[in-house]
Design a protein around this motif. Sequence first.
Motif, PDB file in Angstrom:
ATOM      1  N   LEU A 115       0.906  -1.363   0.040  1.00  0.00           N
ATOM      2  CA  LEU A 115       0.013   0.055  -0.080  1.00  0.00           C
ATOM      3  C   LEU A 115       0.969   1.467   0.009  1.00  0.00           C
ATOM      4  CD1 LEU A 115      -2.665  -1.035   2.687  1.00  0.00           C
ATOM      5  CD2 LEU A 115      -3.200  -0.845   0.183  1.00  0.00           C
ATOM      6  N   GLY A 116       2.107   1.147  -0.063  1.00  0.00           N
ATOM      7  CA  GLY A 116       3.102   2.245  -0.009  1.00  0.00           C
ATOM      8  C   GLY A 116       3.156   2.834   1.439  1.00  0.00           C
ATOM      9  N   ILE A 117       2.719   2.233   2.532  1.00  0.00           N
ATOM     10  CA  ILE A 117       2.705   2.665   3.775  1.00  0.00           C
ATOM     11  C   ILE A 117       4.231   2.723   4.456  1.00  0.00           C
ATOM     12  CG2 ILE A 117       1.914   2.531   6.063  1.00  0.00           C
ATOM     13  CD1 ILE A 117      -0.862   1.167   5.116  1.00  0.00           C
ATOM     14  N   THR A 118       4.850   1.942   4.056  1.00  0.00           N
ATOM     15  CA  THR A 118       6.207   1.493   4.214  1.00  0.00           C
ATOM     16  C   THR A 118       7.137   2.342   3.337  1.00  0.00           C
ATOM     17  OG1 THR A 118       5.738  -0.719   4.924  1.00  0.00           O
ATOM     18  CG2 THR A 118       8.001  -0.183   4.509  1.00  0.00           C
ATOM     19  N   GLN A 119       8.057   3.323   4.030  1.00  0.00           N
ATOM     20  CA  GLN A 119       8.745   4.322   2.704  1.00  0.00           C
ATOM     21  C   GLN A 119      10.172   4.370   3.539  1.00  0.00           C
ATOM     22  OE1 GLN A 119       6.536   7.956   2.248  1.00  0.00           O
ATOM     23  NE2 GLN A 119       4.825   6.929   1.955  1.00  0.00           N
ATOM     24  N   PRO A 120      11.072   4.525   2.976  1.00  0.00           N
ATOM     25  CA  PRO A 120      12.536   4.617   3.271  1.00  0.00           C
ATOM     26  C   PRO A 120      12.603   5.568   4.442  1.00  0.00           C
ATOM     27  CG  PRO A 120      12.595   4.513   0.961  1.00  0.00           C
ATOM     28  CD  PRO A 120      11.054   4.705   1.401  1.00  0.00           C
ATOM     29  N   GLY A 121      13.506   5.303   5.353  1.00  0.00           N
ATOM     30  CA  GLY A 121      13.911   6.451   6.406  1.00  0.00           C
ATOM     31  C   GLY A 121      12.999   6.249   7.526  1.00  0.00           C
ATOM     32  N   MET A 122      11.953   5.469   7.514  1.00  0.00           N
ATOM     33  CA  MET A 122      11.060   5.548   8.463  1.00  0.00           C
ATOM     34  C   MET A 122      11.236   4.608   9.716  1.00  0.00           C
ATOM     35  SD  MET A 122       7.181   5.011   6.842  1.00  0.00           S
ATOM     36  CE  MET A 122       6.411   6.484   6.150  1.00  0.00           C
ATOM     37  N   THR A 123      10.857   5.013  10.900  1.00  0.00           N
ATOM     38  CA  THR A 123      10.850   3.723  11.992  1.00  0.00           C
ATOM     39  C   THR A 123       9.598   2.993  11.902  1.00  0.00           C
ATOM     40  OG1 THR A 123      10.368   5.511  13.408  1.00  0.00           O
ATOM     41  CG2 THR A 123      12.524   4.852  13.400  1.00  0.00           C
ATOM     42  N   ILE A 124       9.311   1.548  12.005  1.00  0.00           N
ATOM     43  CA  ILE A 124       8.259   1.329  11.768  1.00  0.00           C
ATOM     44  C   ILE A 124       7.828   0.055  12.877  1.00  0.00           C
ATOM     45  CG2 ILE A 124       6.859  -0.208  10.484  1.00  0.00           C
ATOM     46  CD1 ILE A 124       7.539   1.049   8.018  1.00  0.00           C
ATOM     47  N   ASP A 254       5.833  16.501  -3.046  1.00  0.00           N
ATOM     48  CA  ASP A 254       6.060  15.777  -2.102  1.00  0.00           C
ATOM     49  C   ASP A 254       7.087  14.343  -2.375  1.00  0.00           C
ATOM     50  OD1 ASP A 254       4.814  16.673   0.326  1.00  0.00           O
ATOM     51  OD2 ASP A 254       3.254  15.288   0.366  1.00  0.00           O
ATOM     52  N   TRP A 255       6.675  13.832  -3.629  1.00  0.00           N
ATOM     53  CA  TRP A 255       7.569  12.598  -4.004  1.00  0.00           C
ATOM     54  C   TRP A 255       9.091  13.305  -4.416  1.00  0.00           C
ATOM     55  CZ3 TRP A 255       7.778   7.434  -4.735  1.00  0.00           C
ATOM     56  CH2 TRP A 255       8.791   7.085  -5.578  1.00  0.00           C
ATOM     57  N   SER A 256       9.166  14.547  -5.061  1.00  0.00           N
ATOM     58  CA  SER A 256      10.519  14.875  -5.279  1.00  0.00           C
ATOM     59  C   SER A 256      11.156  14.859  -4.117  1.00  0.00           C
ATOM     60  CB  SER A 256      10.509  16.205  -6.378  1.00  0.00           C
ATOM     61  OG  SER A 256       9.293  16.317  -6.878  1.00  0.00           O
ATOM     62  N   ARG A 257      10.572  15.633  -3.120  1.00  0.00           N
ATOM     63  CA  ARG A 257      11.196  15.927  -1.804  1.00  0.00           C
ATOM     64  C   ARG A 257      11.674  14.808  -1.117  1.00  0.00           C
ATOM     65  NH1 ARG A 257       9.348  16.649   3.511  1.00  0.00           N
ATOM     66  NH2 ARG A 257       7.335  15.821   2.762  1.00  0.00           N
ATOM     67  N   SER A 258      10.642  13.704  -1.222  1.00  0.00           N
ATOM     68  CA  SER A 258      11.077  12.355  -0.544  1.00  0.00           C
ATOM     69  C   SER A 258      12.258  11.635  -1.285  1.00  0.00           C
ATOM     70  CB  SER A 258       9.712  11.465  -0.576  1.00  0.00           C
ATOM     71  OG  SER A 258       8.708  11.897  -0.028  1.00  0.00           O
ATOM     72  N   LEU A 259      12.052  11.714  -2.234  1.00  0.00           N
ATOM     73  CA  LEU A 259      13.159  10.928  -3.182  1.00  0.00           C
ATOM     74  C   LEU A 259      14.739  11.515  -2.867  1.00  0.00           C
ATOM     75  CD1 LEU A 259      13.008   8.782  -5.230  1.00  0.00           C
ATOM     76  CD2 LEU A 259      13.012  10.537  -7.087  1.00  0.00           C
ATOM     77  N   GLU A 260      14.691  12.900  -2.714  1.00  0.00           N
ATOM     78  CA  GLU A 260      15.822  13.528  -2.474  1.00  0.00           C
ATOM     79  C   GLU A 260      16.424  13.175  -0.980  1.00  0.00           C
ATOM     80  OE1 GLU A 260      16.994  18.399  -1.620  1.00  0.00           O
ATOM     81  OE2 GLU A 260      15.416  17.766  -3.016  1.00  0.00           O
ATOM     82  N   TYR A 261      15.318  12.889  -0.217  1.00  0.00           N
ATOM     83  CA  TYR A 261      15.868  12.593   1.318  1.00  0.00           C
ATOM     84  C   TYR A 261      16.170  11.118   0.970  1.00  0.00           C
ATOM     85  CZ  TYR A 261      15.431  10.923   6.041  1.00  0.00           C
ATOM     86  OH  TYR A 261      15.674  10.374   7.228  1.00  0.00           O
ATOM     87  N   TRP A 262      15.572  10.191   0.374  1.00  0.00           N
ATOM     88  CA  TRP A 262      15.740   8.738   0.286  1.00  0.00           C
ATOM     89  C   TRP A 262      17.030   8.687  -0.340  1.00  0.00           C
ATOM     90  CZ3 TRP A 262      10.339   7.195  -1.890  1.00  0.00           C
ATOM     91  CH2 TRP A 262       9.300   7.452  -1.010  1.00  0.00           C
ATOM     92  N   LYS A 263      17.150   9.472  -1.045  1.00  0.00           N
ATOM     93  CA  LYS A 263      18.775   8.963  -1.782  1.00  0.00           C
ATOM     94  C   LYS A 263      19.988   9.404  -0.996  1.00  0.00           C
ATOM     95  CE  LYS A 263      17.255   9.738  -6.646  1.00  0.00           C
ATOM     96  NZ  LYS A 263      17.160  10.548  -7.837  1.00  0.00           N
ATOM     97  N   THR A 264      19.856   9.944   0.173  1.00  0.00           N
ATOM     98  CA  THR A 264      20.679  10.122   1.052  1.00  0.00           C
ATOM     99  C   THR A 264      20.931   9.070   2.253  1.00  0.00           C
ATOM    100  OG1 THR A 264      19.508  11.302   2.890  1.00  0.00           O
ATOM    101  CG2 THR A 264      20.558  12.670   1.220  1.00  0.00           C
TER     102      THR A 264
END
Lengths: 462, 202
Positions: A115-124, A254-264
């Motif tokens: 469902l795309g709930i799980t995303q990079p950088g999260m604590t789950i 939001d997607w571009s902002r997230s992607l930028e962060y995820w790439k780090t």
Amino acid sequence: MGKTLFDKIWDAHVVHQVNGAQDVLYIDRHFIHEVTSPQAFSGLKTRGIPLFRKDQTVATADHNVPTINQHLPISEPLSRKQVETLSENCEDFDVRLYGLGHQNQGIVHVIGPELGITQPGMTIVCGDSHTSTHGAFGTIAFGIGTSQVEQVFATQTLLVSKPKRMRITVNGQLQNGVLSKDIILYLLSKLSAGGGTGYFIEYAGEAIRSLSMEARMTICNMSIEMGARGGLIAPDQTTFDYIKGRKFAPEGEDWSRSLEYWKTLKSDEDANFDIEYSFEASDIEPMVTYGTNPGMGLKITEIIPEKIDTAKPESFAKSLKYMGLKPGQPMKGITIQNVFIGSCTNSRIEDLRIVAEYVKGKKVNESVRAMIVPGSQRVSKQAIEEGLNVILTEAGFEFREAGCSACLGMNEDKIPAGEYCISTSNRNFEGRQGPGARTILASPLTAAAAAISGKIVDAREN
Amino acid sequence: MEKLEILQDTAVPMPMEDIDTDQIIPARFLKAIDKEGFGDNLFYDWRYDKDDKPNADFILNSPIYSGSILVAGKNFGCGSSREHAAWALYGYGFRVVISSFFADIFKGNALNNGILPIQVSPEYLDQLFNAITSDPNTKISVNLPEQFVKILPDGNTQPFEIDEYKKMCLLNGYDDIDYLLSLQDKIVQFEQEREYIHKPLS
Ligand code: SF4
């Protein structure tokens, strides 16, 4: 000095440090299910406090649900009561619930990613040890007890001590017919069922990088079987492509902002791990377990050892006795009575495709009961759209409805005492699939091959 | 949560290694919606045979061993995160578990329920097993304030480690939620100030 991926995510979530030993860690997503949540909800009620961040909480019913006739009321009264209690609690506390009959229902670790709930950088977190599955997306994801479920309900934080860091690198390319399940069973056989205790693992190397998201989830899923708190894999293009367009994935800006962060989100070149292991993919073959913990595994071409370093002789002997096996015996050729393909380890669409491709036009051996249980309603729907259900049922598999099923002997799907079951799940503990059941863990391909031949065979030769 | 300070009692030896939470409490007993009654089903499949009759070979059915201290082989509590395992041990009457190694989640669950998990060296664990099996009336002393285990009357002593905060909780019978609730302002501040925000689901 550089930081590991694990440290980067952890440090970004520390709200407060307590006497240097424990951190108050902020939790981005909290998954709940019917078995480990009722006492936590009761705790909130007793204290008279609300659920702190309901929009970061998602519930589903999976462990205790039947996998046939899900449109009918659950017949077993205690199971029904538990599932109903989940619905009542979710209503009382206004929690998003994907319950029985909902198109998003399924095993909690299957639905979070799909469902795309799980995303990079999260604590789950989730009151379930296989929460480590979500680490495949570059998250810190781990299982918690019910008291901790209540803590997250009440404060969206947890009091935890920081684990040590382990990196496992798998170099090179896998041989044909070797799947990601074989990688993790191989690592378990090398490092043992307790070998990861106290650590959080990062999986790296070419063999890991070249895996699909589904296959990566299989590996992270079983990190807990090594005793590790969890396991993660740095996100990359494969990760981003998987997430894009899913129900809860970020969109537009939001997607571009997230992607930028995820790439780090990757370990720095000069980051320090407390311990490192390295293996060659070319050494890995299809694996099966022969004992009663997931560390007791061997290559399908090997024989059962006389002893192992990680267990006392009594424990080792008890384990083999339970399994009805002997040292020196080959696993290949053992007659099996049951095949279970499912669980949060191997019930995703890719797993179903692998099985369907292998069994297409063949027939399940007449002395075998073979069950295939999709991990979620969405996986099930997709499988039907692709016609996999037809291939599977024509071959003689029972194609069932989504849930944990025979992974744990909690719902109706159990393995009879004394019988062998080749299972794609994650635990071969005594009685895990029902009292007296003898579980042999393997990949979906090895399980499919066993279903057809009625015994353990090397799928590469059959 | 019940307080724990000093305990002197006999012990039950279970030298098996890798005792997982599926053995401690099998999954089919996880259907309750409260915390009561799990003690009756502790180690059910080892304690009872197929016909639900007590299995004479299993230590909990032995008339010789009893006590509120469980001494177990290494990697105790591995596997499933089910807190029901801690509830079952507690419900049965165990307050202390001693092993040479504990699985992480179990350790946390035990501490959150008033059970003290004590990690000792493999050698000391063997000494404990020897002492208990050679005399089942051997008493073990567990001293939380001073953090040591002793085989009574004059056997070996071994110190153990415990997180300061967890020790304080156990000594006073506090749980983590009280503490975390007191930090709520800080948590809200953290939410507002963090750099990258994973948006709530909408
Ligand atoms: S499939 Fe099995 S391991 Fe996964 S969540 Fe369900 S019961 Fe647990």
